[in-house]
Write an enzyme that holds these catalytic residues in place. Structure first.
Site, PDB file in Angstrom:
ATOM      1  N   ASN A   2       0.797  -1.234   0.000  1.00  0.00           N
ATOM      2  CA  ASN A   2       0.000   0.000   0.000  1.00  0.00           C
ATOM      3  C   ASN A   2       0.827   1.280   0.000  1.00  0.00           C
ATOM      4  O   ASN A   2       0.429   2.284  -0.587  1.00  0.00           O
ATOM      5  CB  ASN A   2      -0.974  -0.002   1.183  1.00  0.00           C
ATOM      6  CG  ASN A   2      -0.274  -0.097   2.526  1.00  0.00           C
ATOM      7  OD1 ASN A   2       0.751  -0.764   2.675  1.00  0.00           O
ATOM      8  ND2 ASN A   2      -0.827   0.571   3.516  1.00  0.00           N
ATOM      9  N   GLY A  61       2.302  -6.194   7.223  1.00  0.00           N
ATOM     10  CA  GLY A  61       1.315  -6.841   6.365  1.00  0.00           C
ATOM     11  C   GLY A  61       0.140  -7.368   7.173  1.00  0.00           C
ATOM     12  O   GLY A  61      -0.160  -6.868   8.260  1.00  0.00           O
ATOM     13  N   THR A  63      -0.648 -13.536   8.138  1.00  0.00           N
ATOM     14  CA  THR A  63       0.742 -13.789   7.735  1.00  0.00           C
ATOM     15  C   THR A  63       1.687 -13.554   8.904  1.00  0.00           C
ATOM     16  O   THR A  63       2.652 -14.298   9.102  1.00  0.00           O
ATOM     17  CB  THR A  63       1.130 -12.890   6.549  1.00  0.00           C
ATOM     18  OG1 THR A  63       0.205 -13.102   5.485  1.00  0.00           O
ATOM     19  CG2 THR A  63       2.534 -13.210   6.061  1.00  0.00           C
ATOM     20  N   GLU A  88       4.293  -5.469  12.166  1.00  0.00           N
ATOM     21  CA  GLU A  88       3.342  -4.348  12.108  1.00  0.00           C
ATOM     22  C   GLU A  88       2.173  -4.835  11.270  1.00  0.00           C
ATOM     23  O   GLU A  88       2.303  -5.002  10.053  1.00  0.00           O
ATOM     24  CB  GLU A  88       4.022  -3.114  11.505  1.00  0.00           C
ATOM     25  CG  GLU A  88       3.314  -1.809  11.833  1.00  0.00           C
ATOM     26  CD  GLU A  88       2.143  -1.534  10.916  1.00  0.00           C
ATOM     27  OE1 GLU A  88       0.982  -1.764  11.340  1.00  0.00           O
ATOM     28  OE2 GLU A  88       2.369  -1.115   9.783  1.00  0.00           O
ATOM     29  N   CYS A 144      -3.129   1.094   6.849  1.00  0.00           N
ATOM     30  CA  CYS A 144      -3.476   0.403   8.097  1.00  0.00           C
ATOM     31  C   CYS A 144      -3.898   1.379   9.189  1.00  0.00           C
ATOM     32  O   CYS A 144      -4.555   0.980  10.154  1.00  0.00           O
ATOM     33  CB  CYS A 144      -2.310  -0.456   8.571  1.00  0.00           C
ATOM     34  SG  CYS A 144      -0.792   0.481   8.893  1.00  0.00           S
ATOM     35  N   GLU A 179       8.412   0.041  15.845  1.00  0.00           N
ATOM     36  CA  GLU A 179       9.351   0.576  14.871  1.00  0.00           C
ATOM     37  C   GLU A 179       9.532   2.059  15.143  1.00  0.00           C
ATOM     38  O   GLU A 179       8.821   2.655  15.945  1.00  0.00           O
ATOM     39  CB  GLU A 179       8.818   0.363  13.449  1.00  0.00           C
ATOM     40  CG  GLU A 179       8.664  -1.096  13.075  1.00  0.00           C
ATOM     41  CD  GLU A 179       8.149  -1.283  11.657  1.00  0.00           C
ATOM     42  OE1 GLU A 179       8.832  -1.956  10.875  1.00  0.00           O
ATOM     43  OE2 GLU A 179       7.065  -0.757  11.349  1.00  0.00           O
TER      44      GLU A 179
END
Length: 479
Positions: free
Chosen positions: A149, A225, A229, A247, A281, A460
């Site tokens: 994205n 993502g 996952t 994240e 997100c 992060e």
């Protein structure tokens, strides 16, 4: 048609299998490039080159590593127009968004971490008998996997702190939006980045992505993502006792109180809901409005949403472009159908969409706004990642907090009020890693970034990123 290449050992290279997949423009549905379908043979070559480069790269003074990032940053800036157009073509996002947000942020990421490493201090603890001091050493070869994205924006957000702390990197951009990562490969060559320090492998998640995660020679994984996952990465990494930073998704609430600056709040929440077609997100997808101003807010909000211009993303006049793929468009449409089945009242979104001939087959969708959806329904609980939001009212603070926290996700939230005490009070009770007050997407790169619950693991940004990509060692000297 352009044929993209991997970036391994400082050179552009074909995949060993000689297999490629299509890169499609979502605004026109035309294939404009071919992407390497990398496999474990390419990965071995990349890890070999990274391990060979690691001793010299990690041994450089931090200031010298930082200088390479500064040079890369300057070259991104020199090529801003080309990169913004490439991002728009690859993702379907408005070119103005790429020019003003995506590419400038990639520049800032490289600059920020280049400067941050020179300020990265370690601790010391002295007592009457001894002194302890801390060393922070790079991990070795690390993996960075970024999403589709915000391609260059989030790609650089991961590789910059990894590189500047002395690690060598195996990076995988999304196979859906690989183009600017490929262009960054060329920039790294032009900047003279030493061979093997950064390796960029293209391909699918199940193929090369899984190979990176499974490989025991990779000492850490930084992933952005989907939550599913992320869970798989955690399961694979746990037996290796390997560092992971995840994240993941969000289902972000916005709480609007009657004492807010209403016009500003409406304007900002339209942006927060539908920037990048809602494919961020951090986008607000659950809007809770104090009952006394609900009708007024709804009227102003829907009016502004209806005025958003949707169409060709390379036309600077348009606010929204195309969704990323046919599959994702169908996913969002399925949630629109579900919202109606769950009793939601559609306020806007079904109006006819006029498109240019070139974009007639593109994956465009008007922004949809629903009201009266139950808080526990699927549309209010599952991440949709598209231009669909719900409006609901609340009666008091406690109800607002309860509505906001009734979610398996906990990435970001926003509070809109002019009562400073209320803002602090609620901000501390909202179960999200980020709380914005009277703003959205206001990012200071020094601050920790990440979510709670199913929205991720670790943080992060700033010192958090530098700490993640280093191993801590304590040394004790007795007097």
């Amino acid at each position: 048609m352009e044929i993209l290449a991997n970036y391994i050992n400082g050179e552009l290279s074909k995949p060993q299998s000689n297999n490629y997949i299509d890169d499609q423009n979502p605004a026109t549905t035309k294939v404009f490039a071919k992407i390497p379908l990398s496999d474990e043979i390419d990965l071995k070559f990349a890890i070999d080159s990274a391990e060979k480069a690691f001793p010299q790269w990690s041994g450089l003074p931090a200031k010298e590593r930082a200088a390479y990032l500064i040079k890369i940053s300057a070259l991104i800036n020199d090529n801003l127009e080309e990169l913004a157009l490439a991002e728009s073509i690859d993702t379907g996002k408005p070119i103005q968004l790429a020019k003003t947000v995506d590419i400038p942020r990639a520049i800032s990421n490289m600059e920020f971490f280049a400067h941050a490493i020179t300020q990265f201090s370690s601790e010391s603890h002295a007592n009457e008998k001894s002194i302890n001091y801390t060393l922070r050493k790079p991990l070795g070869v690390v993996g960075c996997i970024s999403p589709w994205n915000l391609p260059l924006y989030l790609f650089t957000w991961k590789i910059a702190p990894a590189l500047v702390t002395g690690n060598c990197v195996i990076a995988k951009p999304s196979e859906i939006t690989p183009y600017t990562a490929f262009l960054l490969s060329k920039i790294c060559i032009e900047a003279g980045l030493p061979k093997g320090v950064l390796n960029i492998l293209h391909g699918t998640g199940p193929e090369i992505g899984n190979a990176i995660v499974q490989n025991k020679r990779i000492k850490a994984i930084s992933f952005t993502g989907g939550t599913d996952t992320g869970k798989k990465i955690a399961e694979i990494s746990a037996p290796m006792f390997r560092k992971i930073s995840l994240e993941l998704g969000g289902k972000n609430p916005a709480l609007v109180f009657a004492d807010c600056d209403l016009n500003k709040t409406v304007e900002e929440l339209v942006r927060a809901s539908f920037s990048n077609q809602g494919e961020i997100c951090l986008c607000s997808s659950r809007l809770y409005i104090e009952k006394s101003i609900y009708e007024e807010f709804k009227s102003l909000f829907v009016e502004k949403v209806k005025n958003l211009k949707i169409g060709n993303p390379t036309n600077a006049a348009n606010n929204m472009g195309a969704l990323i793929s046919a599959q994702h468009l169908e996913k969002v449409k399925s949630y629109i159908r579900l919202a109606k089945e769950e009793g939601g009242h559609l306020l806007c979104g079904d109006e006819k969409l006029e498109l240019e001939k070139e974009n007639s087959k593109g994956y465009f969708l008007r922004p949809h706004v629903f009201e009266n959806l139950p808080n526990h329904c699927k549309v209010n609980q599952e991440e949709i990642f598209g231009p669909l939001v719900s409006l609901n009212s609340f009666r008091n603070e406690n109800e607002a907090i309860r509505f906001a926290n009734e979610s398996d996700y906990g990435l970001a939230s926003s509070i809109w009020t002019n009562d400073l005490s209320r803002a602090h009070r609620i901000g501390s009770k909202i179960e999200t890693g980020i709380v914005w007050i009277n703003c959205w997407m206001n990012r200071d790169l020094r601050t920790p970034f990440g979510g709670m619950k199913n929205s991720g693991l670790g943080r992060e940004g700033g010192l958090e990123a530098l700490r993640f990509f280093t191993e801590t060692k304590n040394i004790c000297i007795q007097f």
